[in-house]
Write a protein that holds these residues in place. Structure first.
Motif, PDB file in Angstrom:
ATOM      1  N   GLU A  33      -4.646   6.455  16.427  1.00 54.47           N
ATOM      2  CA  GLU A  33      -4.641   5.600  15.252  1.00 54.47           C
ATOM      3  C   GLU A  33      -5.522   6.221  14.184  1.00 54.47           C
ATOM      4  N   ASP A  36      -5.744   5.063   7.793  1.00 58.83           N
ATOM      5  CA  ASP A  36      -4.716   4.807   6.803  1.00 58.83           C
ATOM      6  C   ASP A  36      -3.379   4.403   7.409  1.00 58.83           C
ATOM      7  N   ASN A  37      -3.297   4.208   8.734  1.00 56.43           N
ATOM      8  CA  ASN A  37      -2.084   3.681   9.345  1.00 56.43           C
ATOM      9  C   ASN A  37      -1.933   2.213   8.975  1.00 56.43           C
ATOM     10  N   LYS A  38      -0.759   1.847   8.568  1.00 55.28           N
ATOM     11  CA  LYS A  38      -0.458   0.457   8.240  1.00 55.28           C
ATOM     12  C   LYS A  38       0.398  -0.126   9.357  1.00 55.28           C
ATOM     13  N   ARG A  40       3.179  -1.465   8.978  1.00 51.50           N
ATOM     14  CA  ARG A  40       4.544  -1.035   8.671  1.00 51.50           C
ATOM     15  C   ARG A  40       4.882   0.297   9.345  1.00 51.50           C
ATOM     16  N   ASP A  41       3.892   1.193   9.487  1.00 46.50           N
ATOM     17  CA  ASP A  41       4.100   2.482  10.146  1.00 46.50           C
ATOM     18  C   ASP A  41       4.472   2.293  11.613  1.00 46.50           C
ATOM     19  N   PHE A  42       3.758   1.393  12.296  1.00 48.19           N
ATOM     20  CA  PHE A  42       4.045   1.150  13.707  1.00 48.19           C
ATOM     21  C   PHE A  42       5.412   0.474  13.885  1.00 48.19           C
ATOM     22  N   SER A  44       8.018   0.749  11.873  1.00 51.30           N
ATOM     23  CA  SER A  44       9.109   1.674  11.559  1.00 51.30           C
ATOM     24  C   SER A  44       9.359   2.673  12.687  1.00 51.30           C
ATOM     25  N   ILE A  45       8.327   3.071  13.395  1.00 51.10           N
ATOM     26  CA  ILE A  45       8.503   4.042  14.480  1.00 51.10           C
ATOM     27  C   ILE A  45       8.901   3.359  15.779  1.00 51.10           C
TER      28      ILE A  45
END
Length: 110
Positions: A33, A36-38, A40-42, A44-45
């Motif tokens: 982690e 700057d991980n949001k 939304r990033d998790f 989307s992947i």
């Protein structure tokens, strides 16, 4: 996925690692982690990796919270964690602690 959101105490970070280990082999043990991980990033992947649930630990001044979300657009459950013990604490209290890395490689027989 099991992730932490925001700044959490060291014991809570250890709890995240323990949850990943308990959820293995169906969880990413070495998930990295970044600040700057949001969220939304998790999300989307999660689709390409066939991830169906997301567990998030966050900490406020009132306490520690665990959120369990069904992806991509399911319900979210929120729990307040009053107290917890990490695997390290449990091992300290055992007379003959048994722990190997192979214990969590396969799912348990039920």
């Amino acid at each position: 996925f099991v992730v932490k959101r925001g700044h959490v105490a060291h014991a809570a970070s250890q709890l995240v690692r323990d949850l990943r280990l308990v959820m293995s082999p169906w969880c990413a043990k070495n998930l990295r982690e970044k600040k700057d991980n949001k969220l939304r990033d998790f999300i989307s992947i999660a689709g390409p990796l066939s991830v169906t649930h997301l567990q998030m630990l966050s900490q406020t001044d009132r306490g520690l919270y665990l959120r369990i979300a069904r992806l991509p657009a399911g319900p979210t459950l929120t729990f307040r964690v009053h107290q917890f013990s990490t695997m390290r604490d449990v091992r300290k209290t055992q007379r003959k602690p048994r722990s190997t890395t192979r214990d969590f490689e396969r799912s348990p027989l039920v």
